[in-house]
Design an enzyme around this catalytic site. Sequence first.
Site, mmCIF file in Angstrom:
data_model
loop_
_atom_site.group_PDB
_atom_site.id
_atom_site.type_symbol
_atom_site.label_atom_id
_atom_site.label_comp_id
_atom_site.label_asym_id
_atom_site.label_seq_id
_atom_site.Cartn_x
_atom_site.Cartn_y
_atom_site.Cartn_z
ATOM 1 C CB SER A 186 -0.913 0.022 1.231
ATOM 2 O OG SER A 186 -0.177 0.336 2.410
ATOM 3 C CE1 TYR A 231 1.857 3.080 8.031
ATOM 4 C CE2 TYR A 231 1.355 0.815 7.406
ATOM 5 C CZ TYR A 231 1.865 1.723 8.315
ATOM 6 O OH TYR A 231 2.404 1.276 9.495
ATOM 7 C CG HIS A 232 2.315 -1.562 4.120
ATOM 8 N ND1 HIS A 232 0.988 -1.736 3.796
ATOM 9 C CD2 HIS A 232 2.463 -2.063 5.374
ATOM 10 C CE1 HIS A 232 0.367 -2.323 4.805
ATOM 11 N NE2 HIS A 232 1.241 -2.533 5.774
ATOM 12 C CE LYS A 262 5.110 3.035 9.517
ATOM 13 N NZ LYS A 262 5.551 3.572 10.808
#
Length: 476
Positions: A262, A264-265, A268
């Site tokens: 995603s 989001y991932h 990270k």
Amino acid sequence: MAQLLSSSSSLTIFSRNKPYLKPFNQCSMSFSTSAACNNSTYPFRKLFLQRQKPRKSLVLQVSAVSTSIETPVQTSSGEPSKPQRVMVIGGDGYCGWATALHLSKKGYEVAIVDNLIRRLFDHQLGLDSLTPISSIQNRIHCWKSLTGKSIELYIGDICDFEFLTETFKSFEPDAVVHFGEQRSAPYSMIDRPRAVFTQQNNVIGTLNVLFAIKEFREQCHLVKLGTMGEYGTPNIDIEEGYITITHNGRTDTLPYPKQASSFYHLSKVHDSHNIAFTCKAWGIRATDLNQGVVYGVRTDETAMHEELCNRFDYDGIFGTALNRFCVQAAVGHPLTVYGKGGQTRGYLDIRDTVQCVELAIANPANPGEFRVFNQFTEQFSVNQLAALVTKAGGKLGLNVETITVPNPRVEAEEHYYNAKHTKLVELGLKPHLLSDSLLDSLLNFAIQYKDRVDRKQIMPSVSWRKIGVKPKTVTA
């Protein structure tokens, strides 16, 4: 209690050059942004942060003279040392709040840095925590009244480097625990503006923290919350950060391949690369905690008073699997298994999250070292979790059913998964494993607050394949 709390702390608002005399009002407060953020022309940013003319960043500090004797912090050798100063970025959030209280109780001098935007997300999307959440000011005042321990509070955006500079110079941290990121994969997949916000907020915020450490606190240890989602679901064992491979007769130890699922991932993953580079180039010391899925709500500290209660998300955007299943069981809603239900991940109790952070701080990385710890205690598939909740619910007289819903994510629904997680255990982690008694406790907690459940928020509303479709929100 209100009078006791209001008299237990002093409130100081200041800027770098002169006092800021305008009274602080949480409801009308506008959040400051970095120059890069302010230069953005896309309209979504206005949903979050009121755009302002450039001005001095503000630092809100809540402090009081402690009336108790600090407990000496123990080093890895067992010898007492001067209490370390730990800055918890994102300390108003789910993991951050529990961690801040835990470290304070252990004798660390703690400061919370937060822009309170997670609370704004709830208002925008019509969501709410299962548990009622007090304001961050009331939380800190309550902690002070119960324990005599002070937690300093700095309200602002770490994407604003001027604010972060003032905060670093004021608090002078020995360690920074970085939880201050948009942490939801579904949220990052709602539409383009939220995908851009997630990456800009997370990556730039972390870069600012790295520069602040380099410029103002070179020996400061960064403890950064990563995610096991960086690895994806490879068909080989997942190592802790690095893998030794032999290729064409030559052998090397390299960062473990990343397969984020995603935006989001992916943010990270970018964080991890930036941190690794600055450790090598600048000699920063950092520990990346690749955390699994967290469940639970209570720690020893948050259970001390209702004002200290942690948030408990159960919706399809911010709620994690086990927490969602327990709430669904409590209100008689079928457990929502995505697709085939074979998706397997690492899980851990919120009490182990705070324990892992403490272990990382007490045993810091060396200058120039970028450590990676896989932070989870057990592995479960979604189907296994559903079966455990069904069994536990039956013992409590609940009629728990399970339904299969179309998987809103793009992911393997049946796969090999074996991730290593030994480094934190070697440092002394004593895990709280998922047991029948813990499941009973979670279910009883969900039953206690079931009148606060909004059933319209239970089903998934964000599709990876249909990014750009607006989520449904509660209407009057």
